[in-house]
Structure formats: C-alpha cells, structure tokens
Design an enzyme around this catalytic site. Structure first.
Site, PDB file in Angstrom:
ATOM      1  N   ASP A  86       0.877  -1.169   0.000  1.00  0.00           N
ATOM      2  CA  ASP A  86       0.000   0.000   0.000  1.00  0.00           C
ATOM      3  C   ASP A  86       0.916   1.222   0.000  1.00  0.00           C
ATOM      4  O   ASP A  86       1.687   1.419   0.953  1.00  0.00           O
ATOM      5  CB  ASP A  86      -0.886   0.029   1.239  1.00  0.00           C
ATOM      6  CG  ASP A  86      -1.953  -1.056   1.252  1.00  0.00           C
ATOM      7  OD1 ASP A  86      -2.016  -1.844   0.282  1.00  0.00           O
ATOM      8  OD2 ASP A  86      -2.717  -1.119   2.227  1.00  0.00           O
ATOM      9  N   HIS A  91       4.617  -7.849  -0.416  1.00  0.00           N
ATOM     10  CA  HIS A  91       4.234  -9.118  -1.014  1.00  0.00           C
ATOM     11  C   HIS A  91       4.909  -9.281  -2.370  1.00  0.00           C
ATOM     12  O   HIS A  91       5.360  -8.304  -2.982  1.00  0.00           O
ATOM     13  CB  HIS A  91       2.710  -9.162  -1.187  1.00  0.00           C
ATOM     14  CG  HIS A  91       1.957  -9.081   0.103  1.00  0.00           C
ATOM     15  ND1 HIS A  91       1.213 -10.130   0.611  1.00  0.00           N
ATOM     16  CD2 HIS A  91       1.829  -8.070   1.009  1.00  0.00           C
ATOM     17  CE1 HIS A  91       0.660  -9.770   1.756  1.00  0.00           C
ATOM     18  NE2 HIS A  91       1.021  -8.524   2.024  1.00  0.00           N
ATOM     19  N   SER A 108       8.358   3.104   5.056  1.00  0.00           N
ATOM     20  CA  SER A 108       9.596   3.258   4.308  1.00  0.00           C
ATOM     21  C   SER A 108       9.286   3.255   2.826  1.00  0.00           C
ATOM     22  O   SER A 108       8.237   3.735   2.407  1.00  0.00           O
ATOM     23  CB  SER A 108      10.597   2.161   4.677  1.00  0.00           C
ATOM     24  OG  SER A 108      11.869   2.478   4.143  1.00  0.00           O
TER      25      SER A 108
END
Length: 285
Positions: free
Chosen positions: A77, A148, A252
C-alpha cells in the site's frame, strides 16, 4: 553510527514495549488519530499489545489480487513517488534528484568495479540496466507495512547494505542526494517466472524503521551493527504473486526495478494486489 540510526533504535525499543493495557490503548489510539489510519481491514486498535504490533498489523482476510501470468501487482500500500526509465544506469529518487542504480543494487563503486564490496556474486553484475524501468513506492506511517511478491518469482540472492536511516518522505528526498544509496537497504535479486528475466526488489530503510524483516531468512538483520552481507540461495526460493515476503516495522520505501511497462504514474496511490504493470515476453540470452 549516524544520529538517525540511534533515534530509530530508541524508537524501536519504545514501539516494542508492551505497556499496561489502558495506557497501550491510549498510545495506539493517539497514533491512529495522528495519521488518520483506516482499520477496516484489520483488528480493532485494542487488539494490539504494542505500537509495533499495530505498525506490523496483518490483514484479517486475504485481498483479491489482480494478478495475471504477464503482469506485476503492487507489493505494498503506497503512493508512487517516482517512476520511469533507467537511463545511463541512473534513476530518479524524486524529480530533480537522481542516483546510480548499480550503486543502489551492489554498493558504492559498483559503477566502476566488478563488485563493490569484494564479495563474490552468485550471478554476474549487470553492466547496463537501460532496458529496465523503476518504480518508487513510498509507505507512509498510516499504511499497511507488509510487502508481497509482485508476481510469481524465484529469489536468487539477498544483499544487506548497512547505512543511514534518513527519512524517505518528499521533503527528505528533495533535500538529500543519493538518499536511497546512502540509506540502509535489502536488495532481492529475483527471476520472474513468466519470462525468466531478472528483476530487483529493494526494501529501503528510513527513520524509525526498527527492522526490515523477511519471512524466508532470519539471518537478514537490519538496523544492526554488522556490516554488509550477502545471502545466496542455491535452490531459489519460490513465491507466488501476492505471497507475503515480510514487513517494515514503520513506514519506508520499496523500489522495483524490472523490464516492465508501468500502468500507473507518479503520485498515484496504490493498494497491495492491484495491477501496476505488464511484462514483455522476453527470454534472457
């Protein structure tokens, strides 16, 4: 040790501490309100026993993935801070600030020597990445912090680079040259199952990132006192699109470098699982 690393370690200790339940709920709620965090896909804030548990929260149920054999999905995200083509082995961290891609992937001096830190790679150092494109995905403090697999892939190598932990927000990117190269990071060298091309997944550390964690190898320790390290996998690690690779303990940046055509653009907001690009049907020579 740089001051940013010391601050991040101190913050990490605070974030891991389990305070009494009533106090922890106040801390969690304050953080949620401060960054306007949406928890509809996650447990209620009272569920988390530490601030770090809230940072590293997992989804209550898997997301629907927009994955196809020939595309890439967003690993995180994020907001897209910058994207584009690599030219003369350089890419942008943000408009007006470029860096040398080989130094990001292989360390200082990689653009001049065969291998910057004198370790022997499993796979040869590429001399030119001008056929590749880059994508910078910024995770803010409010985002889901797991990353992911962007497609079906094999992990060939992981390289840890010790470094600073400067912020990676827009202001810091504009003010600090070569920030991605100076900051602590973990570089995954992967082979994509669709076309056998090589790509790179770079997890960049930042201020208050206590750890960059990977599920497949506990030896990879970030924000640590050890120097650079390389981990090779003679039997490549197999991951399917959307499988969880690991997580940041605070926000980050992830940099993707691949022979891909991006279907999104700078400043777009993306969710883990949505399509971000397509892959050409290439074969590595």
């Amino acid at each position: 040790m740089h001051q940013s690393n010391k601050l991040s370690r101190l913050f990490g200790k605070f974030a891991h501490k389990k305070f009494p339940k009533h106090l922890q709920r106040i801390i969690n709620k304050t953080y949620i309100n401060l960054f306007n965090i949406d928890l509809h896909e996650f447990e209620d804030y009272t569920h988390y026993e530490s601030l770090n548990a809230l940072f590293a929260r997992t989804l209550k149920k898997p997301r629907t993935l927009e994955s196809k054999p020939f595309n890439l999905i967003s690993p995180t995200d994020s907001v897209i801070m910058e994207s584009g083509s690599i030219t003369n082995n350089t890419a942008l961290q943000i408009k007006g600030k470029s860096y040398h891609v080989l130094e990001l992937l292989y360390g200082y001096g990689a653009q001049y020597s065969n291998y910057a830190d004198n370790t022997q790679p499993t796979h040869s150092l590429p001399l030119n990445l001008d056929s590749y494109n880059f994508l910078n995905l910024y995770l803010s403090p409010r985002d889901y912090h797991h990353y992911h697999a962007p497609c079906d892939l094999e992990i060939l190598e992981a390289r840890y680079f010790n470094g600073m932990l400067l912020p990676v927000n827009k202001k810091s990117l504009l003010n600090n040259s070569n920030l991605f190269v100076h900051n602590e990071r973990v570089v995954l060298k992967v082979r994509l199952r669709y076309n056998a091309s090589i790509a790179y997944f770079v997890a960049v550390g930042a201020l208050n990132v206590g750890k960059i964690c990977f599920n497949f190898d506990e030896r990879i320790r970030s924000n640590a006192k050890e120097g650079n390290n390389i981990y090779t996998y003679e039997n490549p690690l197999q991951y399917k699109a959307g499988e969880n690779l690991g997580h940041f303990e605070m926000g980050s940046t992830v940099v993707l470098i691949a022979q891909a055509h991006w279907s999104i653009k700078t400043h777009d907001v993306v969710k883990m699982g949505q399509e971000i690009g397509t892959l050409p049907a290439l074969q590595v020579l």
